[in-house]
Design a protein around this motif. Structure first.
Motif, short mmCIF file in Angstrom:
data_model
loop_
_atom_site.label_atom_id
_atom_site.label_comp_id
_atom_site.label_asym_id
_atom_site.label_seq_id
_atom_site.Cartn_x
_atom_site.Cartn_y
_atom_site.Cartn_z
N SER A 59 0.82 -1.21 0.00
CA SER A 59 0.00 0.00 0.00
C SER A 59 0.86 1.26 0.00
CB SER A 59 -0.94 0.00 1.22
OG SER A 59 -0.22 0.20 2.42
N ARG A 60 2.10 1.13 0.42
CA ARG A 60 3.03 2.26 0.41
C ARG A 60 3.93 2.24 -0.82
NH1 ARG A 60 6.70 2.51 4.48
NH2 ARG A 60 6.47 0.37 5.21
N GLY A 61 3.64 1.32 -1.76
CA GLY A 61 4.39 1.26 -3.00
C GLY A 61 5.75 0.62 -2.88
N LEU A 62 5.93 -0.20 -1.84
CA LEU A 62 7.25 -0.78 -1.59
C LEU A 62 7.44 -2.16 -2.20
CD1 LEU A 62 7.73 0.29 2.14
CD2 LEU A 62 8.46 1.47 0.05
N ILE A 63 6.36 -2.73 -2.79
CA ILE A 63 6.48 -4.03 -3.45
C ILE A 63 6.17 -3.84 -4.93
CG2 ILE A 63 5.67 -6.41 -3.57
CD1 ILE A 63 4.93 -6.27 -0.67
N ARG A 64 7.15 -4.03 -5.74
CA ARG A 64 7.02 -3.80 -7.18
C ARG A 64 5.93 -4.69 -7.79
NH1 ARG A 64 10.64 -1.71 -11.03
NH2 ARG A 64 10.30 -2.47 -13.16
N GLY A 65 5.03 -4.09 -8.53
CA GLY A 65 4.01 -4.83 -9.27
C GLY A 65 2.79 -5.23 -8.48
N ILE A 66 2.71 -4.89 -7.19
CA ILE A 66 1.54 -5.22 -6.38
C ILE A 66 0.92 -3.93 -5.89
CG2 ILE A 66 0.66 -6.42 -4.34
CD1 ILE A 66 2.93 -8.39 -4.57
N HIS A 67 -0.34 -3.70 -6.28
CA HIS A 67 -0.99 -2.42 -6.00
C HIS A 67 -2.38 -2.65 -5.40
CE1 HIS A 67 2.24 -0.60 -8.30
NE2 HIS A 67 1.96 -1.41 -9.31
N PRO A 68 -2.47 -2.83 -4.09
CA PRO A 68 -3.79 -2.97 -3.47
C PRO A 68 -4.66 -1.76 -3.79
CG PRO A 68 -2.06 -3.54 -1.91
CD PRO A 68 -1.38 -2.93 -3.10
N GLY A 69 -5.90 -2.04 -4.18
CA GLY A 69 -6.81 -0.96 -4.55
C GLY A 69 -7.19 -0.95 -6.00
N VAL A 70 -6.51 -1.74 -6.85
CA VAL A 70 -6.86 -1.76 -8.28
C VAL A 70 -7.68 -2.99 -8.65
CG1 VAL A 70 -4.80 -0.43 -8.88
CG2 VAL A 70 -4.73 -2.92 -9.06
N GLY A 71 -7.89 -3.90 -7.71
CA GLY A 71 -8.61 -5.13 -8.01
C GLY A 71 -10.12 -4.94 -8.11
N ASP A 72 -10.78 -5.88 -8.79
CA ASP A 72 -12.23 -5.80 -8.97
C ASP A 72 -12.80 -7.20 -9.11
OD1 ASP A 72 -12.02 -6.58 -11.84
OD2 ASP A 72 -11.15 -4.59 -12.09
N ALA A 73 -14.11 -7.27 -9.28
CA ALA A 73 -14.81 -8.55 -9.43
C ALA A 73 -15.05 -8.89 -10.90
CB ALA A 73 -16.14 -8.51 -8.68
N ARG A 74 -14.36 -8.22 -11.79
CA ARG A 74 -14.43 -8.43 -13.25
C ARG A 74 -15.73 -7.88 -13.84
NH1 ARG A 74 -9.97 -8.10 -14.65
NH2 ARG A 74 -10.09 -9.40 -16.53
N TYR A 75 -16.37 -6.98 -13.11
CA TYR A 75 -17.52 -6.25 -13.63
C TYR A 75 -17.69 -5.01 -12.75
CZ TYR A 75 -19.96 -8.37 -9.65
OH TYR A 75 -20.32 -8.76 -8.38
N THR A 76 -18.58 -4.11 -13.14
CA THR A 76 -18.92 -2.96 -12.31
C THR A 76 -20.44 -2.93 -12.12
OG1 THR A 76 -19.19 -1.41 -14.16
CG2 THR A 76 -16.96 -1.66 -13.24
N ILE A 77 -20.90 -2.06 -11.21
CA ILE A 77 -22.34 -1.87 -11.03
C ILE A 77 -22.64 -0.37 -11.10
CG2 ILE A 77 -22.56 -3.96 -9.62
CD1 ILE A 77 -22.86 -2.08 -7.17
N GLU A 78 -23.90 -0.03 -11.20
CA GLU A 78 -24.30 1.36 -11.31
C GLU A 78 -24.23 2.07 -9.96
OE1 GLU A 78 -28.18 1.49 -13.01
OE2 GLU A 78 -27.53 0.73 -14.96
N ASP A 79 -23.86 3.35 -10.01
CA ASP A 79 -23.87 4.19 -8.82
C ASP A 79 -25.31 4.38 -8.33
OD1 ASP A 79 -21.10 4.62 -9.11
OD2 ASP A 79 -21.45 6.32 -10.45
N GLU A 80 -25.47 4.59 -7.02
CA GLU A 80 -26.81 4.78 -6.46
C GLU A 80 -26.87 5.91 -5.44
OE1 GLU A 80 -29.30 0.79 -6.42
OE2 GLU A 80 -27.44 0.50 -5.27
N TYR A 81 -26.04 6.91 -5.58
CA TYR A 81 -26.04 8.00 -4.61
C TYR A 81 -26.83 9.23 -5.06
CZ TYR A 81 -22.14 9.40 -7.64
OH TYR A 81 -21.36 9.71 -8.72
N ALA A 82 -27.02 9.41 -6.36
CA ALA A 82 -27.66 10.63 -6.86
C ALA A 82 -29.12 10.72 -6.41
CB ALA A 82 -27.58 10.68 -8.39
N GLY A 83 -29.49 11.90 -5.91
CA GLY A 83 -30.87 12.14 -5.53
C GLY A 83 -31.35 11.35 -4.34
N LYS A 84 -30.43 10.88 -3.50
CA LYS A 84 -30.79 10.08 -2.32
C LYS A 84 -30.52 10.89 -1.05
CE LYS A 84 -31.71 6.29 -4.73
NZ LYS A 84 -30.85 5.10 -4.66
N PRO A 85 -31.54 11.52 -0.46
CA PRO A 85 -31.32 12.35 0.73
C PRO A 85 -30.80 11.57 1.93
CG PRO A 85 -33.67 12.01 0.33
CD PRO A 85 -32.95 11.51 -0.88
#
Length: 212
Positions: free
Chosen positions: A88-114
């Protein structure tokens, strides 16, 4: 760096509004009331992933005092706590926690939600800079942060173990997530289906963006 275009997925599980997530971590247990009424796709996706064991053995990979603690990146699955912290501090070459995913995305749901409020204990969905780019990563809000209410989906509230949430740090493990009060038949049918496959190649890929 090139990346694959991820399809936008609509979760098959439709929340009934009563579901509770029991998240067992290396620091203890956190109980979250999921908000299927206001964020049905985000909650449905989280429940499907949890029931498939996707989050088992992942580690929290980012922490900002009084702001957020972030987890759910599959890159952390095979890493030990010290490795996650170093990567996470960039000290291991080629490993970047935070870029992984489930091989798809979903729609945002925050707009217009009080009711989409970042407060102490809120469970929120991380995403990249593009719209509808969240996939699997989530974070706990550690304080009231209204500046994020119109940028990230809030999909649950901690109702037990807030002390555990506040103790979580980079490298702490997610041992497992149990979903209570779900429609078991509907959930079994939902997780039996395969999610869509990634498609074409683009030019660049960014680190998942959360409120850090």
């Amino acid at each position: 760096m090139s990346r694959i275009v991820l399809p936008v997925y609509t979760p098959r599980y439709k929340p009934n509004g009563s579901e509770v997530a029991v998240i067992t971590t290396g620091k203890g247990v956190v109980t979250v009331q999921l908000d299927g009424a206001n964020a049905p796709k985000t909650v449905g996706n989280f429940i499907e992933l949890a029931c498939k064991g996707f989050y088992d053995s992942l580690k929290f990979h980012a922490y900002k005092p009084n702001s957020v603690v972030l987890g759910g990146c599959p890159i952390t699955r095979t890493l030990g706590p010290a490795q996650v912290e170093a990567a996470s501090r960039g000290l291991i070459r080629g490993i970047h926690p935070g870029v992984g995913d489930a091989r798809y995305t979903i729609e945002d749901e925050y707009a217009g939600k009080p009711n989409n409020k970042h407060v102490r204990g809120s469970l929120c969905f991380a995403h990249k800079s593009e719209p509808n780019s969240g996939s699997c990563q989530f974070y706990f809000s550690l304080s009231e942060q209204p500046e994020f209410d119109d940028a990230f989906t809030v999909f649950g509230m901690t109702v037990g173990g807030i002390d555990v949430v506040e103790a979580l740090r980079v490298g702490d493990a997610i041992k497992g997530i149990e979903i209570m009060y779900a429609d078991e038949d509907a959930l079994a049918q939902a997780v039996a289906f395969e999610t869509p496959k990634p498609g074409a190649v683009l030019e660049s890929e960014g680190r998942s963006k959360a409120a850090v």
